[in-house]
Design a protein around this motif. Sequence first.
Motif, mmCIF file in Angstrom:
data_model
loop_
_atom_site.group_PDB
_atom_site.id
_atom_site.type_symbol
_atom_site.label_atom_id
_atom_site.label_comp_id
_atom_site.label_asym_id
_atom_site.label_seq_id
_atom_site.Cartn_x
_atom_site.Cartn_y
_atom_site.Cartn_z
ATOM 1 N N THR A 1 -52.185 24.295 70.610
ATOM 2 C CA THR A 1 -50.934 25.055 70.580
ATOM 3 C C THR A 1 -51.206 26.554 70.592
ATOM 4 O O THR A 1 -50.558 27.318 71.322
ATOM 5 N N LEU A 2 -52.176 27.002 69.783
ATOM 6 C CA LEU A 2 -52.518 28.423 69.762
ATOM 7 C C LEU A 2 -53.036 28.885 71.122
ATOM 8 O O LEU A 2 -52.706 29.984 71.587
ATOM 9 N N TYR A 3 -53.838 28.041 71.755
ATOM 10 C CA TYR A 3 -54.363 28.378 73.084
ATOM 11 C C TYR A 3 -53.207 28.513 74.080
ATOM 12 O O TYR A 3 -53.170 29.463 74.879
ATOM 13 N N SER A 4 -52.267 27.568 74.050
ATOM 14 C CA SER A 4 -51.129 27.617 74.969
ATOM 15 C C SER A 4 -50.282 28.859 74.727
ATOM 16 O O SER A 4 -49.821 29.507 75.676
ATOM 17 N N LEU A 5 -50.073 29.206 73.461
ATOM 18 C CA LEU A 5 -49.296 30.399 73.147
ATOM 19 C C LEU A 5 -49.972 31.650 73.706
ATOM 20 O O LEU A 5 -49.318 32.544 74.245
ATOM 21 N N GLY A 6 -51.307 31.704 73.568
ATOM 22 C CA GLY A 6 -52.036 32.849 74.102
ATOM 23 C C GLY A 6 -51.929 32.946 75.611
ATOM 24 O O GLY A 6 -51.740 34.038 76.165
ATOM 25 N N ARG A 7 -52.033 31.806 76.289
ATOM 26 C CA ARG A 7 -51.914 31.800 77.746
ATOM 27 C C ARG A 7 -50.498 32.190 78.172
ATOM 28 O O ARG A 7 -50.312 32.932 79.143
ATOM 29 N N MET A 8 -49.507 31.683 77.455
ATOM 30 C CA MET A 8 -48.126 31.957 77.820
ATOM 31 C C MET A 8 -47.735 33.401 77.553
ATOM 32 O O MET A 8 -46.835 33.933 78.214
ATOM 33 N N ALA A 9 -48.393 34.035 76.607
ATOM 34 C CA ALA A 9 -48.054 35.423 76.276
ATOM 35 C C ALA A 9 -48.253 36.341 77.476
ATOM 36 O O ALA A 9 -47.513 37.317 77.655
ATOM 37 N N THR A 10 -49.246 36.036 78.322
ATOM 38 C CA THR A 10 -49.494 36.877 79.494
ATOM 39 C C THR A 10 -48.430 36.676 80.565
ATOM 40 O O THR A 10 -48.343 37.468 81.505
ATOM 41 N N GLU A 11 -47.631 35.615 80.435
ATOM 42 C CA GLU A 11 -46.676 35.259 81.478
ATOM 43 C C GLU A 11 -45.226 35.308 80.993
ATOM 44 O O GLU A 11 -44.335 34.755 81.642
ATOM 45 N N LEU A 12 -44.987 35.969 79.875
ATOM 46 C CA LEU A 12 -43.631 36.010 79.325
ATOM 47 C C LEU A 12 -42.620 36.561 80.326
ATOM 48 O O LEU A 12 -41.460 36.129 80.365
ATOM 49 N N ASP A 13 -43.044 37.535 81.143
ATOM 50 C CA ASP A 13 -42.112 38.142 82.090
ATOM 51 C C ASP A 13 -41.853 37.267 83.307
ATOM 52 O O ASP A 13 -41.029 37.606 84.156
ATOM 53 N N THR A 14 -42.561 36.129 83.446
ATOM 54 C CA THR A 14 -42.305 35.203 84.555
ATOM 55 C C THR A 14 -41.477 34.002 84.118
ATOM 56 O O THR A 14 -41.103 33.171 84.943
ATOM 57 N N MET A 15 -41.197 33.901 82.809
ATOM 58 C CA MET A 15 -40.525 32.727 82.262
ATOM 59 C C MET A 15 -39.033 32.977 82.086
ATOM 60 O O MET A 15 -38.645 33.995 81.508
ATOM 61 N N PRO A 16 -38.192 32.068 82.590
ATOM 62 C CA PRO A 16 -36.755 32.243 82.364
ATOM 63 C C PRO A 16 -36.449 32.220 80.867
ATOM 64 O O PRO A 16 -37.140 31.565 80.086
ATOM 65 N N LEU A 17 -35.414 32.934 80.484
ATOM 66 C CA LEU A 17 -34.997 33.129 79.095
ATOM 67 C C LEU A 17 -35.981 34.016 78.337
ATOM 68 O O LEU A 17 -35.603 35.055 77.798
ATOM 69 N N ALA A 18 -37.263 33.647 78.293
ATOM 70 C CA ALA A 18 -38.237 34.439 77.535
ATOM 71 C C ALA A 18 -38.354 35.851 78.083
ATOM 72 O O ALA A 18 -38.532 36.811 77.322
ATOM 73 N N SER A 19 -38.245 36.007 79.411
ATOM 74 C CA SER A 19 -38.410 37.333 80.011
ATOM 75 C C SER A 19 -37.304 38.297 79.613
ATOM 76 O O SER A 19 -37.478 39.519 79.710
#
Length: 499
Positions: A197-215
Amino acid sequence: MRQLTALDAQFLHAESATTAAHVAGLAILDPACSRAGAVTRECLIGLLRERVHLAPALRLRLATVPFDLDRPYWTEDPDLDVAGHVHEVTLTAPGDDAQLAEEVARIHERRLDRGRPLWEMHLIQGLTGGRVALYAKVHHCAIDGVSGAETLAALLDLTPEPRVVERPAPTPRTTAPGLAGMLAGAVARSVMQPARTLYSLGRMATELDTMPLASALPGARQVAAATRMITGRGRELPELPMLTAPRTPFNGPIGPERRFSYGSIPLADVKRVARSSGASVNDVVMTLCASALRAWLRERDALPDRPLIAAVPVAVRTASAQDVVGNQISVMVTPIPTDLACPRERLRVMARTMHTAKRRFAGSPAGWLGELSSMLPAAVTALATSTVFRLASIMLPPINLIVSNVPGPQLPLYLCGARVLAYHPMSVLTDVSGGVNITCFSYDGSLDFGILSCPDRVADVWRLMGHLQEAMDELMEQIEPAGRLTPVGSLPARQMVPA
């Protein structure tokens, strides 16, 4: 031993009383050139028996872990009888396109039996002009758009005379571990889940601006940029536009029924528009979809004042993974300019938007879809996915719809000696992705569209198909004799009115 990936398992968990998570295709056949002048169920069964070894997804069934403590495994079905997966129906006269679409929609509503390999084929007789149709569906946990086309290709030939396919040498069967092995694997992955989970969160942090809602969250872009700089992953990437989906009639909880329409557009026309404007074929396809959606929404006085947000699947399957069962896809989330009244401007903005999205994807391929699927333990995602999807559709939809364009062969193909006239793809509807899905497949000089909808959201799906064809005519009308699109300033005044 092959275990489903987290993304593959997500397609299983998304299924509910209102969602069937299989992908499908409708092939229209002309049997005139076949030896028998017909395509029969017996002929299709014989072909499958000869070639099923070429399509791994058709030979495997699920082996589930008790209590869904872990993701299922694939295991080869030793008792596979392809005849049990092949069905036949004859339409009543006249057998027109509307009847065929209605029959296909009914079949598409039904979920596949998870106790056996996850596929079915339906031979549909009685079409006008002596034609025959073949509807085939395979669960999305086993194939994506590209591998689905490859699975169908195993049954196709380059001439009316079927090719001879040699049986391969015996190879070890794909089997699932025993009960003890499954439970041991589940325990091991449960122990490692916090780290995963921590690894996925770290990977997703670099892509926050590509994710709907999160961006759209405050500071999301700054967090993504800072994380990329720290990790060195794609520091010099173009900035993406906001990805906030407006409310439309397409979005909200869906029901169990489906509607389907289909049609084709000459690929030469699409290429001509692309050449004249400096855009790509896919840019034109996306513009056609934007134009059709805009027209449909305007008719209902429901057109938002900002662009719709579409998810565009992207194949990331490598040559070494051609025979791997499951999904090798990512996704680009992009605005589509439904808010622009001028067709020429819509194409220009769509091309620019897709260019930015592709540059961003090339520099940092969006892996957040798989990482998001991996964040929670398998047992939690199995229980929660369909509920989370429904809540998201009620509260704030992340996207408005999915638009997919799958490239195909530009030469005629044959099935059981019958020529394939067209192939119209069909995909999945979920609460979270919206009540309409537009998919197209390029084949033998045509772009073959399939539009699937939930009637609670879009009842008149043929009207949407009509708007697609009208959008193509609209772009063609603007091409000058020299083969260039007319400048924006020279368009008729009625086309320049703001949305």
